[in-house]
Design an enzyme around this catalytic site. Structure first.
Site, PDB file in Angstrom:
ATOM      1  CG  PHE A  60      23.579  15.901  -1.711  1.00 40.57           C
ATOM      2  CD1 PHE A  60      23.339  17.168  -1.181  1.00 40.57           C
ATOM      3  CD2 PHE A  60      22.560  15.264  -2.397  1.00 40.57           C
ATOM      4  CE1 PHE A  60      22.100  17.769  -1.334  1.00 40.57           C
ATOM      5  CE2 PHE A  60      21.325  15.863  -2.551  1.00 40.57           C
ATOM      6  CZ  PHE A  60      21.089  17.113  -2.023  1.00 40.57           C
ATOM      7  CB  CYS A  76      12.737  18.159  -0.296  1.00 39.82           C
ATOM      8  SG  CYS A  76      13.971  19.450  -0.540  1.00 39.82           S
ATOM      9  CD  GLU A 105      31.224  19.539   2.449  1.00 44.14           C
ATOM     10  OE1 GLU A 105      31.381  18.373   2.096  1.00 44.14           O
ATOM     11  OE2 GLU A 105      32.141  20.372   2.479  1.00 44.14           O
ATOM     12  CB  ILE A 150      -9.761  -0.542  -1.649  1.00 46.18           C
ATOM     13  CG1 ILE A 150      -9.749  -1.340  -0.377  1.00 46.18           C
ATOM     14  CG2 ILE A 150     -11.085  -0.687  -2.334  1.00 46.18           C
ATOM     15  CD1 ILE A 150     -10.463  -0.647   0.740  1.00 46.18           C
ATOM     16  CD  GLN A 158      28.556  17.524  -6.545  1.00 43.40           C
ATOM     17  OE1 GLN A 158      28.065  16.422  -6.386  1.00 43.40           O
ATOM     18  NE2 GLN A 158      29.116  18.181  -5.552  1.00 43.40           N
TER      19      GLN A 158
HETATM   20  C1  LIG Z   1       4.743   4.064  -3.336  1.00 48.12           C
HETATM   21  C2  LIG Z   1       3.725   3.079  -2.845  1.00 48.12           C
HETATM   22  C3  LIG Z   1       3.601   2.885  -1.482  1.00 48.12           C
HETATM   23  C4  LIG Z   1       2.688   1.950  -0.993  1.00 48.12           C
HETATM   24  N1  LIG Z   1       2.571   1.787   0.356  1.00 48.12           N
HETATM   25  C5  LIG Z   1       1.669   0.896   0.834  1.00 48.12           C
HETATM   26  C6  LIG Z   1       1.508   0.712   2.247  1.00 48.12           C
HETATM   27  O1  LIG Z   1       2.166   1.349   3.046  1.00 48.12           O
HETATM   28  N2  LIG Z   1       0.610  -0.196   2.655  1.00 48.12           N
HETATM   29  C7  LIG Z   1      -0.165  -0.914   1.789  1.00 48.12           C
HETATM   30  O2  LIG Z   1      -1.000  -1.685   2.202  1.00 48.12           O
HETATM   31  N3  LIG Z   1      -0.026  -0.751   0.455  1.00 48.12           N
HETATM   32  C8  LIG Z   1       0.869   0.117  -0.039  1.00 48.12           C
HETATM   33  N4  LIG Z   1       1.009   0.278  -1.386  1.00 48.12           N
HETATM   34  C9  LIG Z   1       0.266  -0.604  -2.281  1.00 48.12           C
HETATM   35  C10 LIG Z   1      -0.916   0.065  -2.926  1.00 48.12           C
HETATM   36  O3  LIG Z   1      -1.941   0.199  -1.993  1.00 48.12           O
HETATM   37  C11 LIG Z   1      -1.314  -0.799  -4.097  1.00 48.12           C
HETATM   38  O4  LIG Z   1      -0.306  -0.666  -5.073  1.00 48.12           O
HETATM   39  C12 LIG Z   1      -2.602  -0.377  -4.719  1.00 48.12           C
HETATM   40  O5  LIG Z   1      -3.650  -0.383  -3.810  1.00 48.12           O
HETATM   41  C13 LIG Z   1      -2.930  -1.286  -5.874  1.00 48.12           C
HETATM   42  O6  LIG Z   1      -4.081  -0.774  -6.517  1.00 48.12           O
HETATM   43  P1  LIG Z   1      -4.088  -0.478  -8.076  1.00 48.12           P
HETATM   44  O7  LIG Z   1      -5.450  -0.066  -8.418  1.00 48.12           O
HETATM   45  O8  LIG Z   1      -3.042   0.459  -8.449  1.00 48.12           O
HETATM   46  O9  LIG Z   1      -3.752  -1.918  -8.601  1.00 48.12           O
HETATM   47  P2  LIG Z   1      -3.070  -2.311  -9.962  1.00 48.12           P
HETATM   48  O10 LIG Z   1      -1.643  -2.023  -9.898  1.00 48.12           O
HETATM   49  O11 LIG Z   1      -3.817  -1.736 -11.086  1.00 48.12           O
HETATM   50  O12 LIG Z   1      -3.307  -3.872  -9.906  1.00 48.12           O
HETATM   51  C14 LIG Z   1      -2.671  -4.650  -8.927  1.00 48.12           C
HETATM   52  C15 LIG Z   1      -2.978  -6.133  -9.173  1.00 48.12           C
HETATM   53  O13 LIG Z   1      -4.312  -6.397  -8.831  1.00 48.12           O
HETATM   54  C16 LIG Z   1      -5.056  -6.899  -9.914  1.00 48.12           C
HETATM   55  N5  LIG Z   1      -6.398  -6.348  -9.745  1.00 48.12           N
HETATM   56  C17 LIG Z   1      -6.700  -5.064  -9.456  1.00 48.12           C
HETATM   57  N6  LIG Z   1      -8.023  -4.948  -9.222  1.00 48.12           N
HETATM   58  C18 LIG Z   1      -8.553  -6.177  -9.376  1.00 48.12           C
HETATM   59  C19 LIG Z   1      -9.875  -6.703  -9.260  1.00 48.12           C
HETATM   60  N7  LIG Z   1     -10.895  -5.939  -8.914  1.00 48.12           N
HETATM   61  N8  LIG Z   1     -10.074  -8.021  -9.499  1.00 48.12           N
HETATM   62  C20 LIG Z   1      -9.042  -8.820  -9.829  1.00 48.12           C
HETATM   63  N9  LIG Z   1      -7.770  -8.373  -9.964  1.00 48.12           N
HETATM   64  C21 LIG Z   1      -7.537  -7.071  -9.735  1.00 48.12           C
HETATM   65  C22 LIG Z   1      -4.283  -6.480 -11.130  1.00 48.12           C
HETATM   66  O14 LIG Z   1      -4.482  -7.354 -12.188  1.00 48.12           O
HETATM   67  C23 LIG Z   1      -2.855  -6.535 -10.639  1.00 48.12           C
HETATM   68  O15 LIG Z   1      -2.384  -7.839 -10.653  1.00 48.12           O
HETATM   69  C24 LIG Z   1       1.888   1.200  -1.898  1.00 48.12           C
HETATM   70  C25 LIG Z   1       2.030   1.396  -3.269  1.00 48.12           C
HETATM   71  C26 LIG Z   1       2.940   2.321  -3.753  1.00 48.12           C
HETATM   72  C27 LIG Z   1       3.100   2.505  -5.221  1.00 48.12           C
HETATM   73  S1  FES Z   2      15.275  21.419  -3.433  1.00 38.68           S
HETATM   74 FE1  FES Z   2      14.184  19.655  -2.859  1.00 38.68          FE
HETATM   75  S2  FES Z   2      15.409  18.079  -3.671  1.00 38.68           S
HETATM   76 FE2  FES Z   2      16.615  19.806  -4.000  1.00 38.68          FE
END
Ligand SMILES: Cc1cc2nc3c(=O)[nH]c(=O)nc-3n(C[C@H](O)[C@H](O)[C@H](O)COP(=O)(O)OP(=O)(O)OC[C@H]3O[C@@H](n4cnc5c(N)ncnc54)[C@H](O)[C@@H]3O)c2cc1C
Ligand code: FES
Ligand code: FES
Length: 1345
Positions: free
Chosen positions: A810, A172, A1273, A347, A779
């Site tokens: 802002f 926010c 502000e 994972i 704005q």
């Molecule tokens: C906003 C945000 C913040 C994040 N912050 C962190 C963080 O602080 N620390 C951290 O460690 N991670 C972080 N992540 C990463 C996050 O953990 C991974 O994006 C997520 O775990 C991927 O899993 P998924 O199922 O969405 O994969 P997908 O996006 O579905 O797939 C990812 C890739 O893996 C492949 N794949 C998936 N599963 C398999 C499998 N079993 N075998 C072979 N290939 C496979 C897919 O083909 C693709 O290439 C963040 C992600 C986001 C979006």
């Molecule tokens: S009230 Fe949360 S972004 Fe404006």
């Protein structure tokens, strides 16, 4: 044979339609593009608009929905939040989705969560509110599933201590989070209602708040189109391989589980995919197998589920040591991403990302530390290998599937008396997650006592390090080997650390490389030092690991009860009452309409900017890669499409114009070159990514990117003399009187991006006779109208700009909104079709610009007691490419610098024209920098004299006489100069002196943590501007009000509503409170109410109120005689009777006014003060804001709840500028911290643990609107107290380690803005651990000798 199998596999796996419930309504969708996100579907294909697009990369929470999924295996329904911007539509087959509208709405009644958000004043612009509601709601229902006693009716099993985490990850930008925490805490069964902040609900006796109801199902059927192949959901490994062997791989195919990787910059989808294989349905990938030696977790298990499993295991194991590894893994994982990402992110997906790319995974590092192995399926073969081996393999291709991860069960060995050790660490900008690590580690080993030397020795070591700028996490084998079997002493720890420095070498191009290495060293030191003989442990000082902190002091207990105090003013009821925000429930329920919520008109097209990545170059050609996304391009609009008679103009202000397109020369990186038009917004965004621009710099001089280069080239904008600030006194004389001088010192400020939650957006609709309606999130609609008209070469009267509400501005949606509105209008004009633009967050960040970077150089003279006698400033302000409003910045900077009595003040200010995005006004523009310049000088003087900074401050406070000297046009009357009393009050209510004393003690007994406190005064000048208002009473007695000001979250409409009720209520002795509900404030429309002006500078609410009051007074004058006549017949004349009679008598029931501030009221000063207390961790640079105390003089507040919200929210926003937000550009000036991943605005976990704010009611101010003063502000500037407190803490650290770096006193150092943890650590010293160990080792060697 193979072909037959392939076809069979493909047929069984294909999903042709997706069936799900949305807010209880059944949807069956076929034929949708498989790359459609759930968010896109909800927003474009259903009536629900509550779910917002804030970032599209999982980083803000605006799009959070609740998904309920039935698991036939367990016969259970799980309910979890998800970021609908990353979730693919087809992946929610057979799920039920609830958005905020499904919780409650105007027709069915609002849900308790929505009501609490409203009643706790927890919504300002409202753009984050629907996502907040969904996160809070889901936390409540999930808490209620836990074991434990039933809470009282209306409460949840959620604990107060969990309230903050309930929406961690939801950003926010307006409120500062405190009221949102209160709204959430109000449901907690253990809440003390008296601890809750200002709200409209309770007294303590109130025991029965609204019930928390779940939503109901109302099955219904919707939209079926011809099916289209593109989504494959194999349910066995065999089917998967049949699919990938089949021809579908010829197309663009993506294998996914949660698809969250599509939010990660660098790994984001750059092109569209035709086909998806969702492997989440393969049972082997979801198995959880527990055996004695450990856990096997299926690769598609979500991170949230993995945490749950690990935690359950901890609960079931009797020996805490036996479950330690699982517990710490779970704790660390709960800081990965955000709850709504972890709930769908697998994972396995995380591990694969880290295997394929240099992704800074936490999960891989901690699993590596825990000795995990992985099971792979490579076509027909299954392999079990260590995670380490897996990471070393070449990047995976689709022929390999990660099936599962095995985490061994580590225990202490009682027989050999070896104790298990396990610890994980991460250093990241935010403590609770939603920020990837700069470095992360996991250390495992066994410790046993070596009786001979009476020391501990380690064995079985796993020392894993990741995210420090490495291809993937590694084990520091040399360090492991070095330490194994060695007696742990300072000398051996030092040896290990030296080896570690050779091992941890960040790749070229990694940001903050020294910080990362030094922090890795700090982590290893934290792990080893409690075990090593001869390393003393002063205080409980070492960096907390992932585990529950052993730290028992109050830092770890969050959030602490805070005070929010306001005094209502009853003189002008209902003005002065803390009534809730106008239309706030609509914001919470998602029914409030922002520009992008206006249904797309028939044939609507969508545009996205193509921008230059070079700063000064001819644009030779614009082409597109051949790709799926490029096929979606319908048109490209550029400067050549500007109609004859029109101008290439994208912005304008009184000082000059700015081009819409860089043509024929791109003048800065981030300048618009054209607009890609496509049939959906996502297609337009994806297509714009395919652009290839050819540049030519031949014959052009090099770009001017820095202020230093601007000086070399004399590249300046002139500042009109009426805008140039005035000097005070004779500086040479002041310098001559000084006992001491600081001849030359510097402080630098980087830029800041607005980060309004609603990106820039406009919808342009062509109408008859060359006219257009443009809905703009602006704005300043009045000027948007003129810029559009000039661009198209048509009269202003042909352009109607409408703005209902703005999802956060802002200042960024003042002059910077014009280019988006103008671009949409130009496209609509050319294509003769409606065109909508909703900037992609990354594009918005690159193109829009922000706060002015400033380099301030000062020389100051002062007496030995701290009294300053003269100050000279040289300021270089980077204005970017165009004037915009920059010529006003010198004045506002100097205005804030003048908050102290410098004796004499002179300056030389250069407004530099550079090849950067134009810098524009941003909340408290100039004042923000000016205030810190002033306090940096005060602190520098205090350091030189070894005096307490606060005493130097007070020495240099203005008397009323010097106030008049420094602010001759705005000082007001002596009675209104309240700074002294505010400062005294704050110092006493916050026990400043006691706390300063206990901080000294804390610092002397803690080596690795230091604290600092600082108190900063505020003098902030504002200038109300003229404003129009019209009040009309309809025949049924309902009232509509139009004002020039725009509702941007600051509560303008609420104050106008109160003012209308008050002013019309003057007709009756008991006032107009009853009229409140009858007032409707209308959207701004530039052809309806002209001269609407600018919503900026904190004073638009009061000037709109003043105009409203004038219009109401006209009506009162007209109605009074009618009322008098009626009252002769009956004493009790109702409003309805009066209006009906007036209408019958043809009284004009609509009155307009144009309020122009009088000579006495056009400038005035605001006062306040803030105290901040911080703690830093010297090993990581981590900053904890322990406490913030604010007192602010609001005159007689028009609405104390609104003003308090403004004050708290702006203070937290200010913390972002001073501490957290890093605006990073590349060598071409292109902004590269252009995502939620790199640009960290304050999140709920960084706000002060205790936050007390008080709005003072300082009586009668005759020249103000009903005695009120501004609030929007000024309090932002008070956040400089955090920067100053941080400096105090760093000073303590430098004193401890005698770190001077430059031969100067360690107490004198330059600390720029922002000052994030990386800088804090740098200023404390990157090598303090080694230096410290060297010293200890010397003693050790001497002892040994
Ligand atoms: C906003 C945000 C913040 C994040 N912050 C962190 C963080 O602080 N620390 C951290 O460690 N991670 C972080 N992540 C990463 C996050 O953990 C991974 O994006 C997520 O775990 C991927 O899993 P998924 O199922 O969405 O994969 P997908 O996006 O579905 O797939 C990812 C890739 O893996 C492949 N794949 C998936 N599963 C398999 C499998 N079993 N075998 C072979 N290939 C496979 C897919 O083909 C693709 O290439 C963040 C992600 C986001 C979006
Ligand atoms: S009230 Fe949360 S972004 Fe404006
Ligand atoms: S829009 Fe989905 S998290 Fe920001």
């Amino acid at each position: 044979m193979a072909a037959a199998a392939t076809t069979a596999g493909k047929k069984t796996a294909v999903v042709e339609r997706v069936v799900f419930a949305l807010n209880g309504r059944r949807y069956e969708v076929a034929g949708a593009d498989p790359s459609t996100r759930l968010l896109e579907f909800i927003r474009t294909q259903t009536p629900f608009k509550g779910t917002k697009l804030g970032c599209g990369e999982g980083g803000c929470g605006a799009c959070v929905v609740l998904i309920a999924k039935y698991n036939p295996k367990t016969d259970e329904v799980t309910e979890f939040t998800a970021s609908s911007c990353l979730t693919l539509l087809y992946s929610i087959n057979f799920c039920s989705v609830i958005t905020t509208e499904g919780l409650g709405n105007t027709r069915d009644g609002f849900h308790a969560v929505q009501k609490r958000m409203s009643g706790f004043h927890a919504s300002q612009c409202g753009f984050c509110t629907p996502g907040m509601c969904m996160s809070i709601f889901t936390s409540l229902i999930n808490a209620d599933k836990s074991k434990g006693p039933e809470p009282p009716k209306g409460f949840s099993k959620l604990k107060v201590s969990e309230a903050e985490k309930a929406f961690s990850g939801n950003l926010c930008r307006c409120t500062g989070y405190r009221p949102i925490i209160d709204a959430c805490k109000s449901f907690a069964s253990d809440v003390d209602l008296e601890d809750l902040g200002l709200n409209i609900f309770w007294n303590k006796d109130d025991k029965n708040p609204d019930e928390i109801k779940s939503s109901q199902d109302h099955p219904n059927v919707d939209s079926i189109a011809p099916p289209r192949e593109g989504w494959y959901h194999p349910t066995s490994i065999q089917e998967y391989y049949e699919l990938i062997n089949s021809c579908i791989l010829d197309d663009s195919v993506k294998v996914i589980v949660g698809n969250t990787s599509s939010g990660i910059p660098g790994y984001k989808d750059e092109d569209l995919y035709n086909k998806y294989i969702d492997i989440g349905g393969i049972p082997e990938l979801s198995n959880i197998v527990k055996i004695e030696s450990g856990f096997e977790i299926g690769a598609s298990t979500t991170i949230s589920r993995t945490i749950e499993i690990l935690k359950q295991e901890c609960e079931s194991v009797s020996s805490p040591n036996g479950s330690m590894v699982f517990r710490k893994l779970a704790d660390h994982m709960s800081k990965v991403a955000t709850p709504f990402v972890r709930n769908t992110a697998s994972i396995g997906g995380n591990i694969i990302l880290a295997q394929k790319y240099p992704f800074p995974s936490d999960i891989v590092t901690i699993l590596l530390g825990a000795g995990a192995t992985v099971c792979l399926q490579v076509v027909v073969e299954r392999r079990q290998i260590t995670l380490e081996e897996f990471l070393e393999q070449p990047p995976l291709d689709p022929t390999t599937l990660l099936l599962s991860i095995f985490i061994p069960h580590w225990i202490s060995d009682n027989q050999t008396e070896k104790t298990l050790l396990f610890e994980t660490y991460r250093a990241a900008p935010r403590p609770l997650g939603n920020a990837v690590s700069y470095v992360n580690c996991a250390f495992l080993g066994h410790a046993s006592v070596d009786q001979q030397s009476d020391t501990l020795v380690l064995s079985n070591l796993h020392l894993a390090f990741g995210a420090y700028g490495t291809e993937h996490a590694i084990r520091a084998k040399k360090v492991e080997k070095f330490l194994t079997g060695k007696s742990l002493t300072a000398l051996s720890v030092l040896g290990a650390i030296k080896l570690l420095r050779q091992t941890i070498v960040p790749m070229e191009g990694t940001s903050h490389p020294e910080y990362r290495v030094s922090t890795a060293v700090g982590f290893l030191f934290s792990f080893l030092s409690p075990l090593a003989k001869g390393i003393p442990q002063p205080g409980k000082a070492l960096t907390n690991g992932s585990a529950d902190s052993t730290d028992t002091d109050y830092v770890s207990k969050v959030p602490l009860p805070s005070r929010r105090e306001t005094i209502s003013n009853t003189d002008y009821k209902p003005v002065g009452e803390p009534i809730k925000k106008y239309g706030v429930e609509l914001q919470a329920s998602g029914e409030a309409v922002y520009v992008d919520d206006i249904p797309a008109p028939k044939n609507c097209l969508y545009g996205e900017f193509i921008y230059s990545t070079k700063p000064f170059a001819y644009v030779k050609s614009i082409k597109f890669k051949s790709s799926l996304a490029s096929e979606k391009i319908i048109n490209v609009v550029s400067a050549k499409d500007i109609p004859s008679g029109g101008e290439n103009i994208g912005s304008s202000f009184i000082f000059g114009d700015e081009q819409l397109f860089g043509y024929p020369i791109a003048e800065y990186a981030g300048q618009a070159l054209g607009i890609v038009i496509a049939e959906t917004q996502r297609y337009a965004v994806m297509a714009a990514k395919q652009v290839i621009v050819e540049y030519d710099t031949e014959g052009l001089s090099p770009p001017i990117l820095t202020v230093e280069q601007a000086v070399e080239n004399s590249s300046y904008f002139s500042v009109p003399s009426e805008y140039y600030p005035n000097e005070v006194g004779d500086v040479s004389k002041g310098m001559a009187e000084a006992d001491h001088k600081i001849p030359a010192a510097e402080v630098k400020f980087a830029s800041e991006y607005y980060f309004y939650m609603e990106p820039q957006t406009a919808l342009a609709i062509p109408d008859e006779d060359n006219t257009l309606i443009v809905y703009s999130s602006s704005q300043y609609p009045e000027f948007a109208q003129s810029v559009i008209a000039r661009c198209l070469g048509i009269p202003f009267s042909n352009v109607r700009v409408i703005t209902r509400r703005v999802g956060g501005g802002f200042g960024g949606k003042a002059l910077r909104s014009f280019q988006v509105a103008t671009a949409a209008a130009l496209c609509a004009y050319k294509l003769k079709r409606p065109v909508r633009m909703y900037l992609n967050r990354n594009t918005d960040m690159v193109m829009i610009g922000g706060r002015h970077p400033v380099k301030a150089h000062y020389s100051v003279g002062f007496k030995s007691d701290g009294k300053i006698t003269a100050l000279h400033l040289d300021l270089l302000i980077n204005a970017g490419i165009s004037e915009d409003a920059s010529p006003t910045i010198p004045r506002t900077i100097i205005s804030s610098v003048k908050k102290y009595n410098w004796g004499a003040l002179s300056f030389d200010i250069k407004l530099c024209r550079t090849n950067n995005t134009s810098k524009s006004i941003m909340r408290a523009p100039g004042d923000t920098q000016g205030s810190l310049i002033a306090d940096a000088i005060i602190e520098h003087v205090a350091s030189v004299l070894s005096l307490d900074a606060n005493s130097v401050r007070e020495k240099n406070f203005h008397t009323y006489n010097t106030l008049q000297l420094f602010y001759p046009d705005s000082a007001g009357e002596a009675s209104t100069y309240t700074l002294y009393s505010i400062f005294d009050r704050l110092v006493s209510t916050s026990s400043y002196f006691d706390r300063a004393e206990s901080i000294k003690q804390f610092n002397s007994s803690n080596k690795w943590r230091k604290r600092g406190i600082s108190c900063v005064p505020l003098i902030f000048k504002v200038e109300p501007r003229a404003a129009p208002g019209r009040v009309s009473v309809l025949n049924d007695g309902s009232i509509v009000v139009e004002v020039g000001g725009i509702e941007i979250g600051q509560g303008l409409w609420t104050k106008v509503q109160q003012m209308t009720a008050f002013a019309l209520g003057q007709l009756w002795p008991n006032g107009g409170e009853g009229l409140l509900e009858r007032v409707r404030v209308l959207q701004a429309d530039t052809l309806n109410l002209i001269q609407g002006g600018f919503t900026a500078g904190s004073t638009t609410s009061e000037s709109s109120c003043a105009a409203t009051m004038q219009a109401c007074n006209l009506l009162v004058d007209r109605l009074k005689p009618v009322l008098n006549r009626l009252q002769q017949q009956s004493k009790d004349v109702s409003w309805d009777t009066l209006i009906s009679q007036a209408s019958e008598e043809n009284v004009n029931l609509s009155a307009s006014a144009y309020w122009v501030p009088g000579q006495d009221s056009n400038k005035y000063l605001n006062y306040g003060a803030g105290i901040s207390e911080v703690e830093i961790d010297l090993l990581t640079g981590a900053i904890t804001l322990l406490r913030g105390d604010l007192v602010y003089d609001c005159g007689k507040s028009l609405n104390p709840a609104v003003d308090l919200g403004q004050i708290e929210g702006s203070f937290i926003q200010g913390i972002g500028f001073f501490i957290y937000e890093e605006y990073i550009t590349n060598s071409d000036g292109l902004m590269i911290s252009n995502s939620t991943w790199d640009y960290k605005i304050p999140s709920v976990d960084i706000i002060p643990k205790q936050f007390n704010a008080e709005v003072l009611n300082t009586g009668y101010h005759k020249n103000r609107v009903l005695s009120s003063k501004a609030s929007g502000e000024p309090a932002l500037v008070l956040a400089s107290s955090v920067h100053c407190a941080l400096r105090e803490a760093i000073k303590a650290a430098r004193k401890e380690f005698s770190n001077s770096g430059s031969g100067r006193s360690p107490l004198e150092f330059q600390m720029d803005v922002p000052a994030p943890m990386t800088l804090v650590k740098e200023l404390c010293g990157f090598d303090i651990v080694e230096n410290y160990l060297e010293t200890l080792s010397t003693y050790e060697l001497a002892d040994g000798a």
